[in-house]
Design an enzyme around this catalytic site. Sequence first.
Site, PDB file in Angstrom:
ATOM      1  N   TYR B 116       0.845  -1.189   0.000  1.00 55.31           N
ATOM      2  CA  TYR B 116       0.000   0.000   0.000  1.00 55.31           C
ATOM      3  C   TYR B 116       0.873   1.228   0.000  1.00 55.31           C
ATOM      4  CZ  TYR B 116      -3.190   3.582   1.824  1.00 55.31           C
ATOM      5  OH  TYR B 116      -3.933   4.725   1.996  1.00 55.31           O
ATOM      6  N   GLU B 204      -3.966   7.464  -3.725  1.00 54.25           N
ATOM      7  CA  GLU B 204      -3.857   6.227  -2.952  1.00 54.25           C
ATOM      8  C   GLU B 204      -3.726   5.049  -3.907  1.00 54.25           C
ATOM      9  OE1 GLU B 204      -7.462   4.703  -1.041  1.00 54.25           O
ATOM     10  OE2 GLU B 204      -6.301   4.481   0.810  1.00 54.25           O
TER      11      GLU B 204
END
Lengths: 292, 395
Positions: B116, B204
Amino acid sequence: MAILVDKNTRLLVQGITGKAGGFHARSCMEYGTNVVAGVTPARGGELFDDKIPVFDTVFEARQQTGCNATMIFVPAEFAADSIMEAVDSCIELIICITEGIPVVDMMRVKAGMAGSNSRLIGPNCPGIITPGQCKIGIMPGYIHKPGKVGVVSRSGTLTYEAVWQLSSRGHGQSTCVGIGGDPINGTSHLDAVKMFNADPDTEAMILIGEIGGTAEEEAAAWLAANCKKPVAAFIAGATAPPGRRMGHAGAIVSGGMGTAAGKIEALQAAGIEVAETPADMADALLRRMARG
Amino acid sequence: MNIHEYQAKELLDKFGVTNTPGGVASTPEEAERVARSLGTNNLVVKAQIHAGGRGKGTFTNGFKGGVHLCKTANQVRDITEQMLGHTLVTHQTGPEGRVVRKVLVSKSVEIARELYIAVLIDRAISAPVIVASTEGGVDIETVAAHTPEKIIHMPVNPLYGLLPYQTRKLAKLLGMASGEMRLACKLFASLYKLFIRSDCSMVEVNPLVVTKGGEILALDAKFNFDDNALFRHPEIRDYRDLEEEDPREVEASKSNLSYIGLDGNIACLVNGAGLAMATMDIIKHHGGEPANFLDVGGGATEQQVTEAFKILISDKRVKAILVNIFGGIMKCDIIAQGIINAVKAVQLPVPLVVRLEGTNVEAGRKLLNDSGLPLLAATDIADAAQKVVAAAQAA
């Protein structure tokens, strides 16, 4: 005597020849603010309203008039540059009214100002007023009344609402500071309450916040540990849907952070009287003052 | 502002952030062509709508799933046929769903590790921060809540930008082997550049994957943009898809009004964002439900006020309207004239409560009184809220 501005403030207006800049420069002058200079690039040598000298640069305005505060009415795309120009000329107090400055520009301004002696208020704010002495900004002067309550707020019209409630109940204000609705600003709630706490003329405070960020929580923690003056607060946005930017760029609940409930809890834990509705702001302070 | 997955891919490509090869298609034939051009039997077709939960969604024509793995270009064409022009309902779209107008066809990859990475603004330090984790492909807030030690925070000085050593440190913290460093560092640097140059408020990437073939790819990217900076990004403004937005908000944005549609039945028109939020709050406090957030701002013209009023009136859910103005820059007579003009053009279908205070308040009140409009005057914000809630409940 109050905080930041008073009758000795010598004001420069950046963008004085623009429509909004000119209108509000005049309204500040009518209130009694000592406006000593204006800046509009390529308009140097003119006189604003036949009396205020206009300069091409802040550097010249500072040298020739000794201005010690500036009010910025420059369009958003150029405003960051105007702030840095004022910082470069060592203007002590910079009030940026401009709304809509990109966050990336403000991050650079904030980093660029580190170590300077200038204080920035705003951007995207109504300005600052010490009633009866000096008005720098777009607030309607007549609702204010000289007195002992300091007001700090992220919202313009909510500040007017609080001031109006105070004045109509016979309570004047020492200074009202609009710190602005953007996620990155020059002066925080915490900075303002520290100054109010140190100011002998301020006997009580109203702190107006809104959803987004953690500025209200930081002020609450400091007040709990350091302040004996009565404080009331109001937080706007309890009914705002998460993830949406509510008009102000800084008013957004994201990832469960910055909720009204969390802020109210932090304020109450600090012994601050939190107004239940925006109609209750002055009364909340009066309740808190009555409690002693 | 939200953008589609295929637009996100365009942005990633433009800044050299490596991601899976693919292309967008508006017809089944086009989807088939894209599939053939990819030269692989590992394909995936994804319906393009602004909502999550597509994989588990259902089309109103009965077809299941907005994301499908395919083995041949013909299969891609058939699946696309089932999606285009049809309405996809997911847990985020509400029962009305969204019409699919485009699909993204891409190569599906074999994943070795899922990570991530995000870049966002940290308001507390007035600087960008990189948030990363070895736990990708899952909800990052859950990771942060249960295993906060697995979240990496790396602040970036906005004057220097992301420095090369920071990208190397990040790669190590994410468990990259020496052989993976070069690709990883390049991706991080490109992602940061994209964030700053496009004036994002958040990017993101979840998951960021390391494939079995050793590639490092941004498999899915979500963007938020700084609305204040859109003036210098016509290319991003063009990504706006009006079909995906609340029609009330589309109408309001044409008049440069700050409007957010909500589900209640009390419309409000207010000046100032803080007061507009507080007005919603006090309506709720007195037992009502706001139908919208609307800040007409300090510089609104009579024309803008009229347009704003028309939007409020055209909302069929609305049972009462509250105008709450504390004139600072905004003059009360401008608001009054805007209301009068709007009501002249469109019949006033519901009760209207007006609270005016501040600059030129007497002139504003006089205009409204003389207009003969059937409105309820309120003395202050509490009185206004009580009156409008009572009016909506009586309707």
